[in-house]
Structures are given as structure tokens and as C-alpha cells.
Design an enzyme around this catalytic site. Structure first.
Site, PDB file in Angstrom:
ATOM      1  N   ARG B 136     -48.182  -1.023  11.217  1.00  9.05           N
ATOM      2  CA  ARG B 136     -47.598  -1.806  10.412  1.00  9.05           C
ATOM      3  C   ARG B 136     -46.212  -1.284  10.254  1.00  9.05           C
ATOM      4  O   ARG B 136     -45.171  -1.526   9.891  1.00  9.05           O
ATOM      5  CB  ARG B 136     -48.085  -2.292   9.399  1.00  9.05           C
ATOM      6  CG  ARG B 136     -49.435  -3.209   9.272  1.00  9.05           C
ATOM      7  CD  ARG B 136     -49.841  -3.578   7.977  1.00  9.05           C
ATOM      8  NE  ARG B 136     -50.642  -2.394   7.425  1.00  9.05           N
ATOM      9  CZ  ARG B 136     -52.261  -2.595   7.604  1.00  9.05           C
ATOM     10  NH1 ARG B 136     -52.799  -3.493   8.263  1.00  9.05           N
ATOM     11  NH2 ARG B 136     -52.932  -1.511   7.139  1.00  9.05           N
ATOM     12  N   GLU B 173     -61.813   9.532   4.104  1.00  2.97           N
ATOM     13  CA  GLU B 173     -62.766   9.633   3.409  1.00  2.97           C
ATOM     14  C   GLU B 173     -63.893  10.457   3.916  1.00  2.97           C
ATOM     15  O   GLU B 173     -64.419  11.380   3.228  1.00  2.97           O
ATOM     16  CB  GLU B 173     -63.267   8.105   3.065  1.00  2.97           C
ATOM     17  CG  GLU B 173     -64.095   8.237   1.920  1.00  2.97           C
ATOM     18  CD  GLU B 173     -64.771   6.824   1.560  1.00  2.97           C
ATOM     19  OE1 GLU B 173     -65.597   6.730   0.315  1.00  2.97           O
ATOM     20  OE2 GLU B 173     -64.240   5.795   2.145  1.00  2.97           O
TER      21      GLU B 173
END
Lengths: 186, 247
Positions: B136, B173
Site C-alpha cells: 500500500r 506478533e
């Protein structure tokens, strides 16, 4: 069709664009001469000329949608969309777009992949372009065209910076006009 | 135009915060912590962090302040940009509210205004390089680069860039991911921006800063459309300023 056969014969910008592309041998596999456009986008003049040629071609064609194929298509399509006042639609690998999508399968050398588009991004009857950096077999562009046509858009043309030999001499892809700026570098 | 769905706002609790770098894998996770009110998800009053353009190099800034005339001239653009962003609940996982910029891209005026706001800020700043984070960041970074006459340099997932690359590892994570840049794409001493659609924990942007600094580039600023300030991503950027349009 190539730009040089279609009104831009002898245009010095085309040579500059071609010269700015780097050939990387044996990437991603032995025998492939990879056409690397990162040296084009890091050359402000070549990059601007590339965009200008597309914008000049499409600005008066009543295009309301410019669809770019992830990820290298994202380097070219958004600026074209902005310049001609069209919406930009990212066509993405599976699982990237949030919300409701439609998807279309296409063939790879070994196996299949899918391309996704947001539901509701494009309205029936809108005139659309599909943009990618390079066209080889045309599988990806054909999938992109099918996605847009499934929602009733009219794909006016597919456009790429580079057209590989598989499409040389072809002016149409899946029934749609195909416009390319340059051939691959050796 | 984006709509903010009212029904789901207050049902979400125990929102899980995941490190920023998870946001730039294929399944981005963006978290918006909800204020403890009964109102629908109202986007905050858009804030612009930054400072007015001057011909000198950008100085370090930590807090938001903007000359009154800039705020006045950009208010209408910012509110249209802000309201064009769509929030998608439970993507990519339940409890997550995803900030979807594709609806901004469907509004030609909002998209143009977004780019204009960045271009106005940077065009006199002698920026040589705009580095965009896959994928993006390409959508915003390339138009900015073109408009200010800078090189566009894509920062990519592993094995996408052909030829010789340098790599920077960053935390997810669970586990790590890698960001790559071409060797020779940038020169020592060049002035660079790093562009992405959104900053959350700042892990991806800080990896981009490290990549560029390793080859001697001066990272002038990070620029994003959206900030999630509760995640304090700004803190991971070290001394590098952050400029955002909506937070």
C-alpha cells in the site's frame, strides 16, 4: 500493439524508458531474463515519461476506472488514475483486501493463483483500464479483465510498460486491446 | 464514501494489540482502540502533526503544531479524506477494526488531495528519494515521488526484488519478517521520505528507517495517511519525525 507502432515511432522517451530497465539473468529461476523496472521508477525522467505516455493516450477516452495489478502495477496505475481523474482499484492476491471481494483464478507455470477485487468498487458500464508493469503470457491480465467484466465494466484496454515475446505481434488479449511501451531488453 | 457501522462499536472488547510489523504481511492487522463512550466510531478530529515548510531541512518535532493558515487551508480536504476511509470490522481476525484506504482511492478528489497534501509539504525540501513500503505504500509513495521529482524506491517482502539486496528483520506478533531494498538504489547522503498508508506500532517503518540509514541515507521524515496514536508507533521512530493526515 507497441507504442512505437501506434503513433510514437521515434519518440526519444521510449528509448530512455527502455534503457532505464535492468535485465537480471536467471531470476527467479535459471533461464529467465527478468525485466526489472525498479531502475525505471528510480529514474525520475524515465518514470515521468512512462506515466505521461499512458496519460496522453487515455485522458480523453472517458476512463473512470484504472485497475492496477499487485504489486508492481501499484507503482504505475495510481498516478495514471490521478492524472485522468479516474478511480484507482487495486487487484490483489487472495486475503489482502478486507470486506467483500470477488476472485478469479489464473494459471501459473505450475499451479494456479487468484486475483481479487472489491465488490462495489466498480459500477456496471464504467470504462476501465488494467495496468501492470509487464505482460508475458497474459494470464494475469486476462484474470483482471474477467474480474472487471463480471461486474459489468467495459475494459477499454490493458496497458503494460513491457511486452514479452509471447505477446509480440498481438494487438489484443482475450479480446481486449493490449498496449505496451517497450520490448524486453536483452 | 466510507460508512462507519454503528452496530459493532461497543461490542468489541479485549482488542488485541499486535506488533506493527504484522500489519504489513499479507494479512494486515490494524487495531483501533475505542474510546469509552456510547457514540459510534467517530473518527477523531483529524490532526496534522508537522510543521510548515521552510527551505531549511526539517527539524525534529514531537508534538503537533501547525501554523493557523495551513490548518485553515487543509481542513476541508482532511475531513473528506478522513470520511472516505472505510473501517472493516473483524478483519483479518475477530475484534480487529481494519482501516481500509481502498475507499479513499475510489474518490478521485480525496486521493488527489491526499497526494497534494504530502507534495505541498515536501516539494521544497530537496527530497531525493521516496521509499514506499510494499504494497500500500506504493500506492501513495509513487505519485508523491513523481510529483516532487524524486526517485521511487520500493521496500519489499523477501525474494521479490531481483539482484543484490540488503535485508532488515523486524518483529511480528509471532516470529519475524524481513524487508528488502536494492543495493545501489540509494546513495549515502541522499534525503529520503518513507511512505506507508498507516502507522500502528511503528515496527515496519522503523525497519525501513534502519535499512535506509545502513546505507547512509538521511531519513528526513516518515509520512502516512493514517496514524493509530494509541499504539505509540511514533516512539519507535527514534528521532525521525512523523507526518500524518488522519489520526
Amino acid at each position: 500493439m507497441f507504442a512505437a507502432e501506434n503513433g510514437l515511432k521515434g519518440d526519444p522517451r521510449l528509448k530512455g524508458i527502455s534503457d532505464s530497465i535492468t535485465v537480471v539473468p536467471h531470476f527467479p529461476k535459471p533461464g529467465i531474463m527478468f525485466q526489472d523496472i525498479t531502475t525505471l521508477v528510480s529514474n525520475p525522467k524515465a518514470f515521468k515519461d512512462t506515466i505521461d505516455i499512458f496519460v496522453d493516450r487515455y485522458r480523453d477516452m472517458d476512463i473512470s476506472v484504472v485497475a492496477g495489478v499487485e504489486a508492481r502495477g501499484f507503482m504505475f496505475a495510481p498516478t495514471i488514475a490521478l492524472a485522468i481523474g479516474a478511480k484507482f482499484i487495486p487487484l490483489r492476491k487472495p486475503g489482502k483486501l478486507p470486506g467483500e471481494v470477488i476472485s478469479e483464478a489464473y494459471e501459473l507455470e505450475y499451479g494456479k493463483d487468484r486475483l481479487e477485487m472489491h465488490v462495489g468498487a466498480v459500477q456496471r458500464g464504467e470504462r476501465a483500464l488494467v495496468i501492470d508493469d509487464l505482460v508475458a503470457t497474459g494470464g494475469t491480465l486476462s484474470a483482471a479483465t474477467r474480474l472487471l467484466e463480471r461486474v459489468g465494466a467495459e475494459v477499454v484496454e490493458c496497458a503494460c510498460v513491457i511486452g514479452l515475446p509471447e505477446v509480440k505481434g498481438r494487438c489484443r488479449l482475450g479480446g481486449k486491446p493490449l498496449y505496451m511501451l517497450v520490448e524486453p531488453r536483452q | 464514501m466510507a460508512t462507519t457501522p454503528n452496530s459493532l462499536v461497543l461490542e468489541i472488547s479485549g482488542v488485541k494489540i499486535v506488533p506493527q510489523s504484522n500489519y504489513h504481511s499479507g494479512n494486515s492487522v490494524k487495531v483501533k482502540l475505542l474510546p469509552n463512550t456510547k457514540s459510534p466510531i467517530a473518527r477523531r478530529t483529524p490532526t496534522i502533526y508537522g510543521r510548515t515548510n521552510t527551505p531549511r531541512g526539517l527539524q525534529q518535532i514531537k508534538s503537533s503544531h501547525m501554523a493557523a493558515q495551513n490548518v485553515d487551508s487543509t481542513d476541508d480536504r482532511i475531513s473528506r479524506i478522513s470520511s472516505s476511509i472505510r473501517v472493516i470490522a473483524d478483519f483479518p481476525k475477530p475484534g480487529i477494526l481494519f482501516q481500509d484506504i481502498t475507499t479513499l482511492l475510489l474518490d478521485p478528489k480525496a486521493f488527489k488531495d491526499t497526494i497534494d497534501l504530502f507534495v505541498e509539504r515536501y516539494k521544497e525540501q530537496n527530497i531525493n528519494v521516496v521509499a514506499g513500503i510494499e504494497a500500500r505504500g506504493f500506492i501513495f509513495g509513487a505519485p508523491i515521488a513523481l510529483a516532487i521529482g524524486a526517485k521511487f524506491v520500493p521496500l519489499r517482502k523477501p525474494k521479490k526484488l531481483p539482484g543484490e539486496v540488503i535485508s532488515e528483520e523486524y518483529s511480528l506478533e509471532y516470529g519475524t519478517d524481513i524487508m528488502e531494498m536494492h543495493v545501489g538504489a540509494v546513495q549515502a547522503g541522499e534525503r529520503a521520505l518513507v511512505v506507508d498508508d498507516l502507522i500502528a506500532t511503528g515496527g515496519t517503518l522503523s525497519a525501513a528507517i534502519r535499512l535506509l540509514e545502513r546505507v547512509g541515507v538521511d531519513v528526513v521524515e516518515c509520512a502516512c495517511v493514517i496514524e493509530l496514536p494509541e499504539l505509540k508507533g511514533r516512539n519507535l521512530l527514534g528521532d525521525k519525525p512523523l507526518f500524518v493526515l488522519v489520526s
